[in-house]
Design an enzyme around this catalytic site. Structure first.
Site, PDB file in Angstrom:
ATOM      1  N   LYS A  54       1.177  -1.309   0.400  1.00  0.00           N
ATOM      2  CA  LYS A  54      -0.025   0.221  -0.080  1.00  0.00           C
ATOM      3  C   LYS A  54       0.686   1.257  -0.414  1.00  0.00           C
ATOM      4  O   LYS A  54       0.260   2.105  -1.087  1.00  0.00           O
ATOM      5  CB  LYS A  54      -1.080   0.066   0.910  1.00  0.00           C
ATOM      6  N   GLN A  98      -4.447  -1.808  10.055  1.00  0.00           N
ATOM      7  CA  GLN A  98      -3.637  -3.349   9.254  1.00  0.00           C
ATOM      8  C   GLN A  98      -4.491  -4.574  10.197  1.00  0.00           C
ATOM      9  O   GLN A  98      -3.816  -3.775  11.445  1.00  0.00           O
ATOM     10  CB  GLN A  98      -2.487  -3.013   9.084  1.00  0.00           C
ATOM     11  N   ASP A 121     -11.362   2.168   4.153  1.00  0.00           N
ATOM     12  CA  ASP A 121     -11.532   1.279   3.917  1.00  0.00           C
ATOM     13  C   ASP A 121     -12.248   0.860   3.231  1.00  0.00           C
ATOM     14  O   ASP A 121     -13.501  -0.818   3.208  1.00  0.00           O
ATOM     15  CB  ASP A 121     -10.947   0.056   5.435  1.00  0.00           C
TER      16      ASP A 121
END
Length: 937
Positions: A54, A98, A121
Site C-alpha cells: 500500500k 491494518q 477501507d
C-alpha cells in the site's frame, strides 16, 4: 477457454489516472496533498507485506502515506487516542487500521473508532450501513468489492438482470459485494460455509464471487457453462518449488474452472492489485472532498422570531436556541483538534489553525467606527453583529471580531456590551461576564508583576549586594546558576558570561541591584470592578514590611498594559518578548526597569498562555464571532486582538485557485469610540503591528446624535429627552453632519472607501435620513444607507452589507498610515491632532516635555502614538460638539507602554478605574427561581 480478467494493468492505469488528477489539482491548488495514515500494531510479516504494498502504491499515486507502527503491547486507550488525533487532523484524509490486531485489542471497537469521513477501507458501520440503505450512498465503499465492480465494468461484463451468487458473508467483502451487485440491478444470493446444496445454488449463477477463504473450495463442475468467476480468496498452500515452501491460490479451482466459465480472475494478479488501487482512489476522492468542503465555510443561519415592539435584549437572547459551538466551528472550517470547548456554546480556538491555513489569502477586512459618541449611543457593537448577519444572509462568510467587555462597566453604569435587539452576540450572559477567563488571567499577571516590583525593592532595601546575588542564583543543593530569564538582564547589561561564578564583583552588583526609584513606578495593580476608592492607596503599612510604604493605585483590568500586549501580540513568542520588555519604573540613574529585569517575564506569559487563544461565540443568527482582548480605547488601542483578526481573515480567506475578491469572506471588527480615537489607533498602531490592510470603513451614525452635534440641547442619564430629538428638524441634522463629514474625511485619509450606516430609530423622518445621505456622499462616502438591524436582525442590515460588498469589490483601497514612525515624538502627536481632530496644534506641559525627553533618551522615540483624550468631542474639551476649529490640544503628561509598543500622551485626565454611580447596574441583576440571570442587558 475463459477470458482472463487480469487486474495488474488496470490497477496501474488507475494509479496513473489518480496521479495525473492529483498533479492537475496541485497546479491550481499547490497545497492540495492527499494524506493516508496506515496504523499497524506489531510486526506480523503478512501484515507488513500488505503495508509495504500500500505504501508503494501510495507513492506511485502521489499520496503522502505514513506508516505508524505501534508496539504489540500498546493499550487500547493509547491506540484509540492516536486514532482520535488522526480523526481530528484536517490534513489527514484516510486512515487504515491494518488487520489482524493482537488479541487484547477489541478489533470492532478499534476499527469503528475511525471517522466515517476517513474510513477509506469502507469497513465502518457508518459506510456499510449507508451502502445497505436504499437511496443512500456511503462516503467509501470497501475496496475489494469496489475493485471487482470496476473490473466488471472495464471488461464490459453486464451485471443488470443477472443472477449473482456471493460466497462469503464478511463485512469486508461478502456483504458489501452483495449490496453493490444488487445496486447494479443483479439478483443476488449469498452463500457461506453452512449453506446446504451450495453447489446447486452456484450452478444457477451467471456471476460467482467467492470470498470464503478456503483453497479450491469452489469446484469447476459447480459452474454453469459461460458463467463469470471472480475469485477474491487468498490462501496459502504447500509448494516445494517455492523458496518459501508455499504459494498463493484462490477459492476457485482455477485450472479446471477456466475450461467451463467465460471469464475468470487469477489469484494472484487480479482482485488484489485492484483492491489496493481502489484504496488509493478512496484516499484521493477523500482529499478532494475535504478540499471542496473547506471552500464552503458557510454557517447555517438560525431563524429569528421577530416581535414588535422589540422585547428586551435578554428576553430576545433567551428566545433563541444557540448552535453547539462545535457545530458552528465545523461549519466555518475549524477542526476538532483546533477547538477547546468551554461548555456547549463557547470555545477557545487554537493558534495551530494559523499554521494549517498559512497558504490562504486573507478575506476582506472591515473596521466599524462611529461619529463622536453621545449619550444616545450610536450602536457600533449592534451594527457589527447585524452586519455579519446580513453578509451571511447574502451568502458571504462573515466573522465578527470584538472585544471582551469588562465586568466594571457591566455592573456599573454602561451595562453589557453584547449588542442589542436582534443583533447580539450570545449567550449574552457568558459574553458579559467571565467568558473563558481571559480578563482574570490579565488580572493575575498584572498583580504578579506589581508584587514582583515591591518585593524586589523590599529585598534590595534589606540585603547587601552579595547576599542578593547569592540568593538570586542559588538553586537546589547550593549549586549556583542563572535562571533562563536572567539572561535577558545580563544581555541588557552587556554581560555575556554564562555562569554566576564568572562575574566580577562589580558585575554581580549591577546584575543583582535594580535600584528602582519608587517615585517613578508606573505599574498599578488591577481588578475588574469599578472601585473608585482604590484609585490611590498606600501599601506596606504592615510592620513586616519594615517601614517601606509608598503610594500606588489600582486600574481596571482592561486598562493594564498586559491587556494591550494581549491585543497586539502576533504570536506566543511575540507576547513573551513584549511582556518581558514592559517598563515598570526607572532606576535612580534614569534607566528603564523592565519585567525581564525583575525576572518575571516568563511567568507572565505562562499565566497568559491560554488567554492568547480567541474565544469563538456566535450572533443570534448563528454566525461566528471571535471575542478577544479588551484594551481601553483611551489609553490603549480600543480594538480586539491581532490574533483574532488573523484567524478570522484566514477562515474568511481564499484558496490559491479561488477568486480573491468574489470568493473572499468578510472580517468585521470594531474600533472603540470614533475615527479620531479608536479608528486612528486601529490604523496606525494595530495595522502597523499586524501588517493587515483594511479594505473599507463603516461609520455608524444616528439622527439623534447628529442633532446633538448640530447644537441640540444637552442630554444626560435620567433626564427627559427634549422635543428637538423627537420631532423633525432637517436643518439641525445638517449642522450636525459636520461631525460625520469630519469622520468620513478622517477615514478617507487612510485611502479607504467609507460606507455610512444610519442606525434607524422610529422618530427618524425620511427627510432627515435623506439629508444625512446627501451630506455623507458630499463628504466623500461611497454610500450612506439606513440600517434597521436592531429590530430586524441581519435582514435589516442588508443594504449596508450590499454597499460594503460593492465598496470592497469595486472601490480600490490604497491604505496608508498617517505618519512616519521615525518622526520626532512631538511631530507625530501634532500630525494626529491636526489631521484627526482638526486642531491648530498642541501645547506641551513641562511634565509632558520632561517625559518626552526621557523616552527619547531611552530609545523609545520610534514608537507609534496613542493619545488619551475625551471621546465626547473631536477636541480635548468634551463640551465642544460638531466639528470644532481654532483650538489646541493640551498634552498634560506622557506615558510609556514599551511592551505593547506605543507612547500615550494624555490630553485629558483619564480615569483608569471608573467609579460606580448612585444606582449602579448591579441593582437590577439577580437570579430568578429557575436560576436564570435577570437584568443583564
Amino acid at each position: 477457454m475463459a477470458q482472463i480478467l487480469e487486474g495488474v494493468a488496470l490497477a496501474r492505469q488507475t494509479r496513473e489516472f489518480l496521479r495525473e488528477r492529483v498533479s492537475s489539482i496541485q497546479k491550481t491548488c499547490p497545497t492540495f496533498q492527499p494524506v493516508l495514515k496506515i496504523v499497524q500494531v506489531g510486526a506480523r510479516e503478512d501484515s507488513s507485506v500488505y503495508v509495504r504494498m500500500k505504501t508503494r502504491a501510495a507513492a506511485e499515486t502521489g499520496i503522502n502515506c505514513e506508516h505508524i507502527n505501534f508496539p504489540p503491547d500498546i493499550s487500547e486507550y493509547e491506540l484509540l487516542l492516536a486514532l482520535k488525533q488522526f480523526n481530528d487532523d484536517p490534513s489527514v484524509h484516510g486512515i487504515i487500521v491494518q488487520l489482524p490486531l493482537p488479541a487484547h485489542l477489541d478489533e470492532r471497537r478499534i476499527t469503528e473508532s475511525v471517522s466515517v469521513e476517513k474510513d477509506v477501507d469502507g469497513f465502518c458501520e457508518g459506510n456499510l450501513g449507508r451502502l445497505a440503505k436504499r437511496g443512500s450512498d456511503p462516503l467509501f465503499v470497501s475496496c475489494t468489492p469496489k475493485g471487482v465492480m470496476e473490473m466488471l465494468r472495464h471488461y464490459n461484463i453486464s451485471v443488470a438482470g443477472k443472477h449473482a451468487v456471493v460466497i462469503g458473508r464478511s463485512n469486508i467483502v461478502g456483504l458489501p459485494m452483495s449490496l453493490l451487485l444488487e445496486k447494479a440491478n443483479a439478483t443476488v444470493t449469498i452463500c457461506h460455509s453452512k449453506t446446504e446444496a451450495i453447489s446447486d445454488i452456484v450452478k444457477t449463477a451467471d456471476i460467482v464471487v467467492s470470498a470464503i477463504g478456503s483453497a479450491h473450495f469452489v469446484k469447476a463442475d459447480w459452474f454453469k457453462k459461460g458463467a463469470v468467476a471472480i475469485d477474491v480468496g487468498i490462501n496459502y498452500i504447500p509448494d516445494s518449488s517455492k523458496k518459501s515452501g508455499y504459494r498463493m491460490t484462490g477459492d476457485i479451482d482455477f485450472e479446471n474452472a477456466k475450461e467451463v466459465v467465460s471469464a475468470i480472475t487469477p489469484v494472484p494478479g487480479s482482485v488484489g492489485p485492484m483492491t489496493v488501487a481502489m484504496l488509493m482512489q478512496n484516499v484521493v476522492e477523500s482529499a478532494i472532498r475535504f478540499k471542496d468542503l473547506s471552500r464552503k465555510r458557510m454557517p447555517s443561519l438560525l431563524p429569528l422570531k421577530l416581535q414588535s415592539p422589540v422585547p428586551s435584549d435578554i428576553d430576545i437572547a433567551r428566545s433563541q436556541t444557540p448552535k453547539f459551538i462545535s457545530d458552528l466551528a465545523n461549519e466555518i472550517g475549524i477542526s476538532k483538534n483546533e477547538l477547546e470547548c468551554y461548555g456547549s456554546y463557547k470555545a477557545k480556538v487554537s493558534l495551530d489553525l494559523l499554521k494549517r491555513l498559512t497558504h490562504r489569502r486573507d478575506g476582506h477586512y472591515v473596521v466599524v467606527t462611529g461619529i463622536t459618541p453621545t449619550p444616545f449611543g450610536e450602536g457600533k457593537s449592534t451594527l457589527t453583529a447585524g452586519l455579519v448577519q446580513a453578509l451571511s444572509n447574502l451568502n458571504k462568510l462573515a466573522v465578527a471580531c470584538v472585544r471582551q467587555p469588562s465586568q466594571g462597566p457591566t455592573f456599573g453604569i454602561k451595562g453589557g456590551a453584547a449588542g442589542g435587539g436582534y443583533s447580539q452576540f450570545f449567550p449574552m450572559e457568558d459574553f458579559n461576564l467571565h467568558l473563558t477567563g481571559d480578563i482574570h488571567a490579565i488580572t493575575a499577571a498584572t498583580n504578579l508583576l506589581a508584587a514582583a516590583i515591591d518585593t524586589r525593592i523590599f529585598h534590595e532595601n534589606t540585603q547587601s549586594d552579595t547576599a542578593l546575588f547569592k540568593r538570586l542564583t542559588t538553586v537546589k543543593g547550593n549549586k549556583t546558576e542563572f535562571a533562563p530569564v536572567m539572561f535577558h538582564r545580563l544581555q541588557k547589561l552587556g554581560i555575556h558570561k554564562r555562569k554566576p561564578e564568572e562575574l566580577t564583583d562589580e558585575e554581580k552588583s549591577r546584575f543583582a541591584r535594580l535600584d528602582i526609584d519608587p517615585s517613578t513606578i508606573s505599574w498599578n495593580r488591577t481588578l475588574d470592578v469599578n472601585d473608585r476608592f482604590l484609585r490611590k492607596i498606600t501599601i506596606g503599612e504592615n510592620p513586616t514590611e519594615k517601614g517601606f510604604t509608598r503610594q500606588t493605585g489600582f486600574d481596571l483590568s482592561v486598562a493594564s498594559e498586559c491587556m494591550s500586549v494581549l491585543a497586539l501580540a502576533t504570536d506566543l513568542r511575540d507576547m513573551r518578548e513584549r511582556l518581558g520588555r514592559m517598563v515598570v519604573a526607572s532606576n535612580k540613574q534614569g534607566e528603564p526597569v523592565t519585567a525581564d529585569d525583575l525576572g518575571v517575564g516568563g511567568a507572565l506569559v505562562v499565566l497568559l498562555k491560554d488567554a492568547m487563544k480567541p474565544t469563538l461565540m456566535q450572533t443570534l443568527e448563528g454566525t461566528p464571532a471571535l471575542v478577544h482582548a479588551g484594551p481601553f480605547a483611551n489609553i490603549s488601542i480600543g480594538a480586539s486582538s491581532i490574533i483574532a483578526d488573523k484567524i478570522a481573515l484566514k477562515l474568511a480567506g481564499t484558496e490559491p485557485d479561488e477568486d480573491e475578491h468574489k470568493d473572499a469572506g468578510y472580517v468585521v471588527t470594531e474600533a472603540g469610540f470614533a475615527s479620531d480615537i479608536g479608528m486612528e489607533k486601529f490604523m496606525n498602531i494595530k495595522c502597523r503591528t499586524s501588517g493587515h490592510k483594511p479594505d473599507a470603513v463603516v461609520i455608524v451614525a444616528t439622527v439623534q446624535a447628529l442633532k446633538l452635534h448640530g447644537g441640540g440641547p444637552p442630554v444626560g442619564p435620567g433626564k427627559p429627552i427634549p422635543n428637538e430629538y423627537k420631532n423633525e428638524d432637517v436643518e439641525l441634522v445638517r449642522k450636525g453632519c459636520s461631525n460625520l463629514a469630519k469622520h468620513i474625511s478622517n477615514s478617507r485619509k487612510y485611502g479607504l472607501p467609507v460606507v455610512v450606516a444610519i442606525n434607524k430609530f422610529a422618530s427618524d423622518s425620511e427627510s432627515e435620513i435623506s439629508a444625512i445621505r446627501e451630506e455623507a456622499i458630499r463628504a466623500g462616502a461611497t454610500d450612506a444607507v439606513v440600517s434597521n438591524h436592531w429590530a430586524e436582525g441581519g435582514k435589516g442590515a442588508l443594504d449596508v452589507a450590499r454597499a460594503l460588498i460593492h465598496a470592497c469589490e469595486n472601490e480600490k483601497a490604497d491604505f496608508r498610515f498617517l505618519y512616519d514612525l521615525h518622526l520626532p515624538i512631538e511631530k507625530k502627536i501634532e500630525i494626529i491632532t491636526k489631521e484627526m481632530y482638526g486642531a491648530d496644534g498642541i501645547e506641551m506641559s513641562p511634565l509632558a516635555q520632561e517625559r518626552l525627553n526621557r523616552f527619547t533618551e531611552q530609545g523609545y522615540n520610534d514608537l507609534p502614538i496613542c493619545i488619551a483624550k475625551t471621546q465626547y468631542s473631536l477636541s480635548a474639551d468634551p463640551d465642544l460638539k460638531g466639528a470644532p476649529t481654532n483650538f489646541t490640544v493640551p498634552i498634560r503628561d506622557m506615558r510609556l507602554s514599551a511592551g505593547a509598543g506605543f507612547i500615550y500622551p494624555l490630553a485629558a485626565a483619564i480615569s483608569t478605574i471608573p467609579g460606580l454611580p448612585t444606582k449602579p447596574a448591579y441593582y437590577n441583576i439577580d437570579l430568578d427561581e429557575e436560576g436564570n440571570i435577570l437584568g443583564l442587558s
